[in-house]
Every structure is written in C-alpha cells, then in structure tokens.
Design a protein around this motif. Structure first.
Motif, PDB file in Angstrom:
ATOM      1  N   SER A 169       0.848  -1.182   0.000  1.00  0.00           N
ATOM      2  CA  SER A 169       0.000   0.000   0.000  1.00  0.00           C
ATOM      3  C   SER A 169       0.887   1.237   0.000  1.00  0.00           C
ATOM      4  CB  SER A 169      -0.926   0.021   1.219  1.00  0.00           C
ATOM      5  OG  SER A 169      -0.172   0.025   2.425  1.00  0.00           O
ATOM      6  N   VAL A 170       0.424   2.266  -0.669  1.00  0.00           N
ATOM      7  CA  VAL A 170       1.129   3.553  -0.715  1.00  0.00           C
ATOM      8  C   VAL A 170       0.143   4.623  -0.272  1.00  0.00           C
ATOM      9  CG1 VAL A 170       2.408   5.198  -2.135  1.00  0.00           C
ATOM     10  CG2 VAL A 170       2.581   2.740  -2.614  1.00  0.00           C
ATOM     11  N   LEU A 171       0.458   5.299   0.819  1.00  0.00           N
ATOM     12  CA  LEU A 171      -0.434   6.306   1.373  1.00  0.00           C
ATOM     13  C   LEU A 171       0.219   7.675   1.282  1.00  0.00           C
ATOM     14  CD1 LEU A 171      -1.069   3.527   2.872  1.00  0.00           C
ATOM     15  CD2 LEU A 171      -2.037   4.930   4.689  1.00  0.00           C
ATOM     16  N   GLY A 172      -0.549   8.643   0.780  1.00  0.00           N
ATOM     17  CA  GLY A 172      -0.085  10.010   0.777  1.00  0.00           C
ATOM     18  C   GLY A 172       0.543  10.439  -0.527  1.00  0.00           C
ATOM     19  N   ALA A 173       0.617  11.745  -0.703  1.00  0.00           N
ATOM     20  CA  ALA A 173       1.256  12.352  -1.867  1.00  0.00           C
ATOM     21  C   ALA A 173       1.619  13.775  -1.503  1.00  0.00           C
ATOM     22  CB  ALA A 173       0.320  12.327  -3.070  1.00  0.00           C
ATOM     23  N   THR A 174       2.687  14.270  -2.064  1.00  0.00           N
ATOM     24  CA  THR A 174       3.111  15.638  -1.802  1.00  0.00           C
ATOM     25  C   THR A 174       3.844  16.169  -3.018  1.00  0.00           C
ATOM     26  OG1 THR A 174       4.282  17.061  -0.224  1.00  0.00           O
ATOM     27  CG2 THR A 174       5.308  14.943  -0.782  1.00  0.00           C
ATOM     28  N   GLU A 175       4.290  17.396  -2.946  1.00  0.00           N
ATOM     29  CA  GLU A 175       4.986  17.999  -4.067  1.00  0.00           C
ATOM     30  C   GLU A 175       6.323  17.303  -4.308  1.00  0.00           C
ATOM     31  OE1 GLU A 175       3.870  20.310  -6.105  1.00  0.00           O
ATOM     32  OE2 GLU A 175       1.966  20.391  -5.018  1.00  0.00           O
ATOM     33  N   PRO A 176       6.735  17.153  -5.577  1.00  0.00           N
ATOM     34  CA  PRO A 176       8.040  16.550  -5.871  1.00  0.00           C
ATOM     35  C   PRO A 176       9.166  17.278  -5.141  1.00  0.00           C
ATOM     36  CG  PRO A 176       6.755  16.809  -7.881  1.00  0.00           C
ATOM     37  CD  PRO A 176       5.997  17.531  -6.807  1.00  0.00           C
ATOM     38  N   GLY A 177      10.023  16.534  -4.498  1.00  0.00           N
ATOM     39  CA  GLY A 177      11.136  17.119  -3.760  1.00  0.00           C
ATOM     40  C   GLY A 177      10.821  17.374  -2.301  1.00  0.00           C
ATOM     41  N   ASP A 178       9.521  17.264  -1.936  1.00  0.00           N
ATOM     42  CA  ASP A 178       9.126  17.513  -0.548  1.00  0.00           C
ATOM     43  C   ASP A 178       8.777  16.216   0.175  1.00  0.00           C
ATOM     44  OD1 ASP A 178       8.525  19.196   1.674  1.00  0.00           O
ATOM     45  OD2 ASP A 178       6.384  19.047   1.212  1.00  0.00           O
ATOM     46  N   GLU A 179       9.079  15.079  -0.448  1.00  0.00           N
ATOM     47  CA  GLU A 179       8.661  13.804   0.116  1.00  0.00           C
ATOM     48  C   GLU A 179       9.564  13.365   1.273  1.00  0.00           C
ATOM     49  OE1 GLU A 179       9.789  14.151  -2.982  1.00  0.00           O
ATOM     50  OE2 GLU A 179       8.349  13.416  -4.465  1.00  0.00           O
ATOM     51  N   HIS A 180       8.926  12.846   2.303  1.00  0.00           N
ATOM     52  CA  HIS A 180       9.628  12.119   3.356  1.00  0.00           C
ATOM     53  C   HIS A 180       8.916  10.778   3.463  1.00  0.00           C
ATOM     54  CE1 HIS A 180      12.270  11.741   6.886  1.00  0.00           C
ATOM     55  NE2 HIS A 180      11.299  10.960   7.342  1.00  0.00           N
ATOM     56  N   ILE A 181       9.631   9.693   3.204  1.00  0.00           N
ATOM     57  CA  ILE A 181       9.005   8.380   3.053  1.00  0.00           C
ATOM     58  C   ILE A 181       9.260   7.512   4.281  1.00  0.00           C
ATOM     59  CG2 ILE A 181       8.956   6.273   1.666  1.00  0.00           C
ATOM     60  CD1 ILE A 181       9.739   7.981  -0.748  1.00  0.00           C
ATOM     61  N   PHE A 182       8.172   6.940   4.795  1.00  0.00           N
ATOM     62  CA  PHE A 182       8.242   5.966   5.878  1.00  0.00           C
ATOM     63  C   PHE A 182       7.893   4.599   5.299  1.00  0.00           C
ATOM     64  CE2 PHE A 182       7.088  10.007   7.793  1.00  0.00           C
ATOM     65  CZ  PHE A 182       7.909  10.087   8.920  1.00  0.00           C
ATOM     66  N   ASP A 183       8.767   3.621   5.473  1.00  0.00           N
ATOM     67  CA  ASP A 183       8.503   2.256   5.028  1.00  0.00           C
ATOM     68  C   ASP A 183       8.331   1.353   6.240  1.00  0.00           C
ATOM     69  OD1 ASP A 183       8.593   2.390   2.151  1.00  0.00           O
ATOM     70  OD2 ASP A 183      10.724   2.809   2.339  1.00  0.00           O
ATOM     71  N   TRP A 184       7.276   0.532   6.191  1.00  0.00           N
ATOM     72  CA  TRP A 184       7.006  -0.382   7.300  1.00  0.00           C
ATOM     73  C   TRP A 184       6.360  -1.649   6.761  1.00  0.00           C
ATOM     74  CZ3 TRP A 184       2.157  -1.952   9.449  1.00  0.00           C
ATOM     75  CH2 TRP A 184       2.262  -2.681  10.638  1.00  0.00           C
ATOM     76  N   LEU A 185       7.087  -2.770   6.869  1.00  0.00           N
ATOM     77  CA  LEU A 185       6.571  -4.074   6.466  1.00  0.00           C
ATOM     78  C   LEU A 185       5.980  -4.071   5.058  1.00  0.00           C
ATOM     79  CD1 LEU A 185       4.925  -5.264   9.808  1.00  0.00           C
ATOM     80  CD2 LEU A 185       7.168  -5.876   8.896  1.00  0.00           C
ATOM     81  N   GLY A 186       6.691  -3.424   4.147  1.00  0.00           N
ATOM     82  CA  GLY A 186       6.262  -3.400   2.760  1.00  0.00           C
ATOM     83  C   GLY A 186       5.236  -2.341   2.437  1.00  0.00           C
ATOM     84  N   GLN A 187       4.815  -1.560   3.444  1.00  0.00           N
ATOM     85  CA  GLN A 187       3.828  -0.508   3.234  1.00  0.00           C
ATOM     86  C   GLN A 187       4.555   0.843   3.301  1.00  0.00           C
ATOM     87  OE1 GLN A 187       1.198  -2.392   2.461  1.00  0.00           O
ATOM     88  NE2 GLN A 187       2.447  -4.050   3.300  1.00  0.00           N
ATOM     89  N   ARG A 188       4.028   1.834   2.612  1.00  0.00           N
ATOM     90  CA  ARG A 188       4.742   3.104   2.489  1.00  0.00           C
ATOM     91  C   ARG A 188       3.802   4.289   2.769  1.00  0.00           C
ATOM     92  NH1 ARG A 188       8.933   4.173  -2.294  1.00  0.00           N
ATOM     93  NH2 ARG A 188      10.022   2.799  -0.846  1.00  0.00           N
ATOM     94  N   VAL A 189       4.305   5.212   3.572  1.00  0.00           N
ATOM     95  CA  VAL A 189       3.599   6.465   3.835  1.00  0.00           C
ATOM     96  C   VAL A 189       4.468   7.601   3.331  1.00  0.00           C
ATOM     97  CG1 VAL A 189       2.660   8.022   5.585  1.00  0.00           C
ATOM     98  CG2 VAL A 189       2.423   5.534   5.872  1.00  0.00           C
ATOM     99  N   ILE A 190       3.892   8.442   2.488  1.00  0.00           N
ATOM    100  CA  ILE A 190       4.612   9.599   1.941  1.00  0.00           C
ATOM    101  C   ILE A 190       4.092  10.855   2.625  1.00  0.00           C
ATOM    102  CG2 ILE A 190       5.147  10.913  -0.146  1.00  0.00           C
ATOM    103  CD1 ILE A 190       4.615   8.382  -1.762  1.00  0.00           C
ATOM    104  N   ALA A 191       4.963  11.495   3.398  1.00  0.00           N
ATOM    105  CA  ALA A 191       4.594  12.699   4.133  1.00  0.00           C
ATOM    106  C   ALA A 191       5.335  13.900   3.569  1.00  0.00           C
ATOM    107  CB  ALA A 191       4.914  12.525   5.612  1.00  0.00           C
ATOM    108  N   SER A 192       4.895  15.089   3.976  1.00  0.00           N
ATOM    109  CA  SER A 192       5.536  16.326   3.554  1.00  0.00           C
ATOM    110  C   SER A 192       6.717  16.623   4.472  1.00  0.00           C
ATOM    111  CB  SER A 192       4.539  17.479   3.589  1.00  0.00           C
ATOM    112  OG  SER A 192       5.193  18.723   3.476  1.00  0.00           O
ATOM    113  N   ARG A 193       7.877  16.736   3.892  1.00  0.00           N
ATOM    114  CA  ARG A 193       9.071  17.032   4.676  1.00  0.00           C
ATOM    115  C   ARG A 193       8.970  18.390   5.362  1.00  0.00           C
ATOM    116  NH1 ARG A 193      14.377  16.384   1.294  1.00  0.00           N
ATOM    117  NH2 ARG A 193      13.516  14.270   1.276  1.00  0.00           N
ATOM    118  N   SER A 194       8.396  19.362   4.666  1.00  0.00           N
ATOM    119  CA  SER A 194       8.277  20.700   5.251  1.00  0.00           C
ATOM    120  C   SER A 194       7.316  20.701   6.433  1.00  0.00           C
ATOM    121  CB  SER A 194       7.812  21.694   4.188  1.00  0.00           C
ATOM    122  OG  SER A 194       6.585  21.283   3.608  1.00  0.00           O
TER     123      SER A 194
END
Length: 264
Positions: free
Chosen positions: A141-166
């Motif tokens: 699963s892939v959760l979240g979206a943000t502007e290119p270059g602002d991504e901070h990615i959390f990976d956990w057991l094959g699942q991914r959360v994309i948060a805003s770095r700012s």
C-alpha cells in the motif's frame, strides 16, 4: 468484483507481447524496445509472508469498508484471463487503442512509443498455451502524496507512507513529539489524500513468440513453444467517493520489472 471484470473486460483490445532489448528488422535500421521479455528462470522477488499479510489486511479492510470482499483466487483468475486476452490480440494493431485505459501512464508511454516505431507491414505473434504457478509475490500500500522534492518516506513491512518534509520540519520546530498516536494520525491523513495498492504476481507460461516481416518471414523469436517466467505488477488508486460501484480499478503497473530497470 474480479480483476477480470475491471482489467480484462476489454481484453480483445490489449497489447500482449513485447521485448526487453533492442532488435532490428529488415535492413537493420529499426530498433524497438518493448517491455515483455521472455525469462527462462523464475523471478525471486517475493516479499516476506509478514509483508504480504499486512498488505492483504489493509486491502481487505478497504474493500470491506465499501461492502466488498477481496479474494486472492478471484484476482488470480482475473490475471489469467487478462494474459490470455493480451496474447489474443498481438497481431491486431487496430485493437490497441485502449492501451491507455489498462496500462499505468508511464508504462503506456513506453509501449505506445515502441508500437509507433514498429515498421509498416511487420507484425507480432504470441500464442500462450498455458499459464501455471500463479503466485502473489507482493502486496504493497502507498499512502499520501506531496509535491516533488518535498517527500519524506516511511517504510514499514512493505507498506509506504509519503509525508511532507516541510510539514514534519514545522512539527519539529514547535518541539512536537512524534509518538505512535501522531504516526497513526499521519497515516490516516495521508490515506485521505491518496491511497493505492500495488500487487505483484509471478507466473509461468508456455508460449510461442515471433516477429514477422511484411512478407511473412520470421525475423525474431521462434515457432516453437517454450517455458517462460513473468512478473507483473498491478496497481489501483482507492476511490473514496460514496457513489462509486467498486473502490478499485486495476491497471498494469509494470511487466517483468521493465520500468524499474529503465527508469533508473
């Protein structure tokens, strides 16, 4: 709702065959690269049982929240039907107009360009005699979206959360502690912005492939059946709208790791 209904419903209009390396036809001046290669060894990229279990748990929860159940066996049957449908139209260029509806945009762009470069009069032929050893290799699963270059990615057991770095930086500046609860809230907020599932399926085929020039002469491939191994990835964005019929609409994300190899 089976994958067959969502993906293979337009099966007679799908592309069925491609190659992973450049080849020349006739005078040698034409090269093409298409993303379905014939592998003689199995793909070993199967994620752990725990990762797949977690991914399936999330997938089934989302399906259940919309009043549906997700069946791996039905999904696999849909994959099988889709592959056969693809193979059935390999010699029918006039039926490839619907590619954009069943391929991920990045994959469609590559395939469409390659097909446009195919020499006039040449045609491809693929005959898939059987599909065996269908296996679910990954559920992500892939959760979240943000502007290119602002991504901070959390990976956990094959699942991914994309948060805003700012936004995370702003939290740090006010000395907000990152706890399990704040992590859960971050994931829920990310899911409300964007959520998609990516499923990997490996399988073995007995297939015959060939490229014929305008005179009908075999210039690539063989007229003999051979055992080949494949790895396809399917994806679907979750539709949260209350008036939708089904929360998933599966498309082909990648074929035999073509994009992951060529987009580096």
């Amino acid at each position: 709702m089976q994958l067959a209904r969502r993906l293979a419903v337009e099966g007679p209009q799908l592309l069925a065959r491609s190659l992973s390396s450049s080849h020349s036809l006739e005078d040698g001046s034409f090269n093409y690269v298409l993303p379905w290669s014939q592998h003689t060894k199995p793909f070993s990229e199967r994620e752990s049982f725990l990762n797949r279990t977690v991914g399936l748990f999330f997938l089934r929860r989302i399906a259940g929240s919309h009043g549906y159940s997700f069946s791996v066996s039905e999904f696999m049957e849909g994959v099988r039907e889709a592959v056969f449908s693809l193979a059935a139209v390999v010699s029918s260029p006039d039926k490839q107009n619907s590619l954009q509806t069943i391929l991920h945009p990045r994959l469609f762009e590559r395939v469409r360009y390659s097909l446009d470069q195919f020499p006039e009069g040449a045609r491809m032929h693929l005959d898939v005699e059987s599909i065996r050893q269908l296996q679910l290799s990954s559920v992500n699963s892939v959760l979240g979206a943000t502007e290119p270059g602002d991504e901070h990615i959390f990976d956990w057991l094959g699942q991914r959360v994309i948060a805003s770095r700012s936004e995370l930086r702003a939290m740090d500046e006010i000395d907000a502690k990152f706890t399990f609860q704040s992590g859960r809230e971050l994931a829920v907020e990310a899911a409300s912005t964007h959520m998609e599932f990516q499923l990997g399926v490996s399988f073995k085929t007995k297939e015959k492939f060939g490229v014929l020039d305008r005179s009908g002469e075999l210039v690539e491939g063989s007229n003999q059946f051979r055992d080949c191994y494949h790895m396809w990835r399917f994806c679907s964005t979750v539709e949260w709208s209350g008036d939708i019929d089904y929360p998933f609409s599966w498309t082909i994300l990648d074929i035999n790791n073509y994009l992951s190899q060529h987009d580096r």
